[in-house]
Write a protein that holds these residues in place. Structure first.
Motif, PDB file in Angstrom:
ATOM      1  N   PHE A 177       0.804  -1.225   0.000  1.00  0.00           N
ATOM      2  CA  PHE A 177       0.000   0.000   0.000  1.00  0.00           C
ATOM      3  C   PHE A 177       0.837   1.276   0.000  1.00  0.00           C
ATOM      4  CE2 PHE A 177      -2.692  -3.196   2.233  1.00  0.00           C
ATOM      5  CZ  PHE A 177      -3.531  -3.435   1.157  1.00  0.00           C
ATOM      6  N   ARG A 178       1.765   1.393   0.939  1.00  0.00           N
ATOM      7  CA  ARG A 178       2.563   2.612   1.019  1.00  0.00           C
ATOM      8  C   ARG A 178       3.870   2.507   0.255  1.00  0.00           C
ATOM      9  NH1 ARG A 178      -1.598   2.638   4.014  1.00  0.00           N
ATOM     10  NH2 ARG A 178      -0.908   0.831   5.167  1.00  0.00           N
ATOM     11  N   TRP A 236      -5.694   7.067  -2.508  1.00  0.00           N
ATOM     12  CA  TRP A 236      -5.873   5.749  -3.117  1.00  0.00           C
ATOM     13  C   TRP A 236      -5.308   4.622  -2.253  1.00  0.00           C
ATOM     14  CZ3 TRP A 236      -9.040   3.154  -5.647  1.00  0.00           C
ATOM     15  CH2 TRP A 236      -8.696   1.956  -6.286  1.00  0.00           C
ATOM     16  N   PRO A 237      -4.040   4.658  -1.822  1.00  0.00           N
ATOM     17  CA  PRO A 237      -3.534   3.562  -0.970  1.00  0.00           C
ATOM     18  C   PRO A 237      -4.278   3.464   0.360  1.00  0.00           C
ATOM     19  CG  PRO A 237      -1.718   4.892  -1.792  1.00  0.00           C
ATOM     20  CD  PRO A 237      -2.985   5.607  -2.148  1.00  0.00           C
ATOM     21  N   THR A 238      -4.710   4.605   0.887  1.00  0.00           N
ATOM     22  CA  THR A 238      -5.442   4.614   2.149  1.00  0.00           C
ATOM     23  C   THR A 238      -6.783   3.898   1.988  1.00  0.00           C
ATOM     24  OG1 THR A 238      -4.372   6.685   2.784  1.00  0.00           O
ATOM     25  CG2 THR A 238      -6.432   6.124   3.923  1.00  0.00           C
ATOM     26  N   PHE A 239      -7.496   4.204   0.910  1.00  0.00           N
ATOM     27  CA  PHE A 239      -8.778   3.566   0.650  1.00  0.00           C
ATOM     28  C   PHE A 239      -8.616   2.058   0.390  1.00  0.00           C
ATOM     29  CE2 PHE A 239     -11.968   1.980  -2.306  1.00  0.00           C
ATOM     30  CZ  PHE A 239     -13.117   2.197  -1.558  1.00  0.00           C
ATOM     31  N   THR A 292      -8.761   5.628   9.107  1.00  0.00           N
ATOM     32  CA  THR A 292      -7.906   6.407  10.012  1.00  0.00           C
ATOM     33  C   THR A 292      -6.533   5.766  10.143  1.00  0.00           C
ATOM     34  OG1 THR A 292      -9.845   7.176  11.234  1.00  0.00           O
ATOM     35  CG2 THR A 292      -7.702   7.346  12.349  1.00  0.00           C
ATOM     36  N   ALA A 293      -6.493   4.455  10.333  1.00  0.00           N
ATOM     37  CA  ALA A 293      -5.210   3.749  10.440  1.00  0.00           C
ATOM     38  C   ALA A 293      -4.411   3.913   9.153  1.00  0.00           C
ATOM     39  CB  ALA A 293      -5.435   2.271  10.746  1.00  0.00           C
ATOM     40  N   GLY A 294      -5.073   3.743   8.010  1.00  0.00           N
ATOM     41  CA  GLY A 294      -4.386   3.897   6.727  1.00  0.00           C
ATOM     42  C   GLY A 294      -3.854   5.306   6.534  1.00  0.00           C
ATOM     43  N   ALA A 295      -4.639   6.299   6.932  1.00  0.00           N
ATOM     44  CA  ALA A 295      -4.199   7.690   6.808  1.00  0.00           C
ATOM     45  C   ALA A 295      -3.011   7.981   7.726  1.00  0.00           C
ATOM     46  CB  ALA A 295      -5.359   8.639   7.103  1.00  0.00           C
ATOM     47  N   LEU A 296      -3.054   7.473   8.960  1.00  0.00           N
ATOM     48  CA  LEU A 296      -1.927   7.677   9.879  1.00  0.00           C
ATOM     49  C   LEU A 296      -0.656   7.024   9.357  1.00  0.00           C
ATOM     50  CD1 LEU A 296      -3.660   7.221  13.342  1.00  0.00           C
ATOM     51  CD2 LEU A 296      -2.672   9.322  12.419  1.00  0.00           C
ATOM     52  N   LEU A 297      -0.788   5.814   8.824  1.00  0.00           N
ATOM     53  CA  LEU A 297       0.377   5.143   8.249  1.00  0.00           C
ATOM     54  C   LEU A 297       0.907   5.913   7.041  1.00  0.00           C
ATOM     55  CD1 LEU A 297      -0.927   1.505   8.636  1.00  0.00           C
ATOM     56  CD2 LEU A 297       1.124   2.433   9.745  1.00  0.00           C
ATOM     57  N   MET A 298       0.000   6.505   6.263  1.00  0.00           N
ATOM     58  CA  MET A 298       0.428   7.308   5.118  1.00  0.00           C
ATOM     59  C   MET A 298       1.154   8.570   5.585  1.00  0.00           C
ATOM     60  SD  MET A 298       0.744   7.478   1.906  1.00  0.00           S
ATOM     61  CE  MET A 298      -0.356   6.249   1.278  1.00  0.00           C
TER      62      MET A 298
END
Length: 96
Positions: free
Chosen positions: A22-23, A41-44, A63-69
């Motif tokens: 993803f990232r 896109w990777p967050t979704f 939220t987790a995906g956004a924080l990791l991004m």
């Protein structure tokens, strides 16, 4: 033994594979589409792959995906988002 393998997968293997996917790959492939798409896109996709079925679950994974991004963007290093993901999964696994 099964429980140990599950925890090993959750804390070590899954974060490595997910962050590279993803990232790493999706993030880089989205670069020509602009910074906003490269973030969203990777967050979704990260959230969708986890199979949320309620608005609350979508919120958690987005939220987790956004924080990791954010970790990936701020540090400019994939390994930091991997470590952050591992730490998060470890805390979730031990109930913190």
């Amino acid at each position: 033994m099964v429980a140990l393998l599950f925890k090993l997968n959750t804390v070590i293997i899954a974060p490595i594979i997910e962050e590279i996917s993803f990232r790493g790959i999706i993030f880089e492939e989205a670069k020509p589409l602009g910074e906003v798409v490269q973030f969203i896109w990777p967050t979704f996709v990260f959230a969708a792959v986890h199979g949320p079925s309620t608005p609350e679950q979508w919120t958690v994974y987005l939220t987790a995906g956004a924080l990791l991004m954010v970790v990936r963007l701020v540090t400019k290093k994939l390994q930091y988002s991997v470590m952050f993901h591992m730490a998060h999964n470890l805390m979730a696994t031990v109930g913190l």
